[in-house]
Design an enzyme around this catalytic site. Structure first.
Site, mmCIF file in Angstrom:
data_model
loop_
_atom_site.group_PDB
_atom_site.id
_atom_site.type_symbol
_atom_site.label_atom_id
_atom_site.label_comp_id
_atom_site.label_asym_id
_atom_site.label_seq_id
_atom_site.Cartn_x
_atom_site.Cartn_y
_atom_site.Cartn_z
ATOM 1 N N ASP A 90 0.846 -1.194 0.000
ATOM 2 C CA ASP A 90 0.000 0.000 0.000
ATOM 3 C C ASP A 90 0.885 1.249 0.000
ATOM 4 O O ASP A 90 1.996 1.228 0.551
ATOM 5 C CB ASP A 90 -0.894 0.030 1.239
ATOM 6 C CG ASP A 90 -1.980 -1.031 1.193
ATOM 7 O OD1 ASP A 90 -2.331 -1.474 0.096
ATOM 8 O OD2 ASP A 90 -2.492 -1.398 2.279
ATOM 9 N N TYR A 148 5.668 -8.976 8.342
ATOM 10 C CA TYR A 148 5.244 -7.591 8.502
ATOM 11 C C TYR A 148 5.304 -7.184 9.975
ATOM 12 O O TYR A 148 4.991 -7.983 10.871
ATOM 13 C CB TYR A 148 3.794 -7.409 8.030
ATOM 14 C CG TYR A 148 3.565 -7.735 6.584
ATOM 15 C CD1 TYR A 148 3.661 -6.762 5.601
ATOM 16 C CD2 TYR A 148 3.244 -9.039 6.182
ATOM 17 C CE1 TYR A 148 3.451 -7.063 4.261
ATOM 18 C CE2 TYR A 148 3.037 -9.353 4.849
ATOM 19 C CZ TYR A 148 3.137 -8.360 3.893
ATOM 20 O OH TYR A 148 2.932 -8.662 2.570
ATOM 21 N N ASP A 198 -7.262 1.648 7.499
ATOM 22 C CA ASP A 198 -5.969 2.229 7.869
ATOM 23 C C ASP A 198 -6.156 3.703 8.230
ATOM 24 O O ASP A 198 -7.284 4.223 8.249
ATOM 25 C CB ASP A 198 -4.928 2.042 6.758
ATOM 26 C CG ASP A 198 -5.300 2.746 5.456
ATOM 27 O OD1 ASP A 198 -6.220 3.595 5.448
ATOM 28 O OD2 ASP A 198 -4.663 2.465 4.422
ATOM 29 N N ARG A 224 -4.285 -4.990 6.755
ATOM 30 C CA ARG A 224 -5.416 -4.138 7.155
ATOM 31 C C ARG A 224 -6.619 -4.973 7.593
ATOM 32 O O ARG A 224 -7.340 -4.602 8.515
ATOM 33 C CB ARG A 224 -5.803 -3.215 6.008
ATOM 34 C CG ARG A 224 -4.830 -2.062 5.773
ATOM 35 C CD ARG A 224 -5.271 -1.189 4.621
ATOM 36 N NE ARG A 224 -5.152 -1.859 3.335
ATOM 37 C CZ ARG A 224 -6.005 -1.707 2.323
ATOM 38 N NH1 ARG A 224 -7.062 -0.918 2.459
ATOM 39 N NH2 ARG A 224 -5.798 -2.335 1.177
#
Length: 306
Positions: free
Chosen positions: A47, A75, A89, A181
């Site tokens: 993203d 992550y 987000d 997300r």
């Protein structure tokens, strides 16, 4: 007759530590320009707000992209508790809120439901296609979209920090197609307090690590110089997850021409997918059958060495 693409015949991987605020496509375009490469692509979109590993493949290395896309990735991210947003987000609008704040033990207990084989509904603002159109496009146009749940393998999900009551820092290792997300959104719902991603960083992807990546500023500074070429990693790094076999020059020639070629293999079973090397250089990827590799992808990286 098609127009010939301009640029250098350069093959390999450039691992970029992507900054926030830049799309993955913009990073690829910058790298292609800086290296004057004919062909470039990336292995796994990040993203725009996210940072970390974006592995850019050049030339023949683009044929190895699927193997990095399918590899495990890690992550590090922060979940803002108490708020849900329409994009899951920080970029989105707050659509629900709660004063509830779970304690550390409740958060750790809830994480177990997100480990292993899970089903995940991608965010409405994502690149998932619905009836041929991107979900984010439909969402921006105000259409109510229903996205089907998709399977995801989560190897690990652990809490690493709780800087304040509103935030929790997590690390996740997962397979292909995972949306961080969605993890933040679903965790918030499971805890009864809502949640969204505050920040996100991909710390490694297959064999590529963020700490070994080059910054966009350095890509700009070293553009069109041998110093940037020196950052390139070999095409073969994209094949790290596959077993390797070796072939003679004669076998390599046959494989290069798209024909089955004799290979020398150890610890490879009939039908296994693997890659063949001649003097350390990748020649082809294919299936091992009866002492031969039946190629599905062939690499043309210059003349073979005798």
């Amino acid at each position: 007759m098609g127009r010939k693409r301009k640029g250098r015949d350069i093959s390999g991987w450039l691992v970029v530590d992507k900054p926030a605020g830049m799309t993955s496509t913009a990073v690829v375009n910058k790298v292609r320009w800086a290296l004057q490469a004919k062909k470039a692509g990336h292995a796994g979109t990040l993203d725009p707000a996210a940072t970390g590993v974006l592995a850019v493949a050049l030339g023949e290395a683009t044929k190895t992209v699927p193997f990095i896309t399918d590899a495990l990735k890690a992550y590090e991210f922060s979940v803002r508790l108490g708020q849900a947003t329409n994009t899951d987000d920080e970029e989105g609008e707050v659509i629900a809120s709660s004063d509830s704040r779970p304690d550390d033990e409740a958060i750790k207990a809830a994480l177990g439901a997100f480990i292993g084989d899970i089903m995940q509904v991608p965010p409405k603002y994502s690149a998932v296609k619905i009836d041929g159109q991107r979900a984010y496009k439909l969402a921006r146009e105000g259409e109510e979209v229903e996205i089907e749940a998709r399977p995801l393998w989560v190897e690990e999900l652990v809490m690493t920090d709780r800087p304040d009551p509103d935030h929790v820092t997590l690390e996740m290792v997962c397979g292909k197609g995972g949306y961080v997300r969605a993890i933040a959104r679903d965790l918030g719902e499971a805890l009864g307090c809502y949640g969204h991603v505050a920040w996100l960083r991909r710390i490694w992807s297959g064999p590529f690590e963020a700490e070994e990546g080059i910054s966009i500023e350095e890509v700009d500074r070293l553009a069109h110089t041998p110093e940037l070429d020196a950052w390139l990693r070999p095409l073969e790094d994209g094949l790290e997850g596959l077993p390797q076999v070796s072939c003679t020059e004669e076998g390599a020639v046959r494989l290069r021409n798209g024909n089955p070629g004799m290979v020398i293999a150890r610890d490879v079973e009939y039908g296994d997918e693997c890659w063949a090397a001649h003097k350390g250089r990748a020649v082809a990827v294919g299936r091992f059958k009866g002492g031969e590799l039946h190629p599905s992808r062939v690499f043309n990286t210059g003349p073979l060495e005798g």
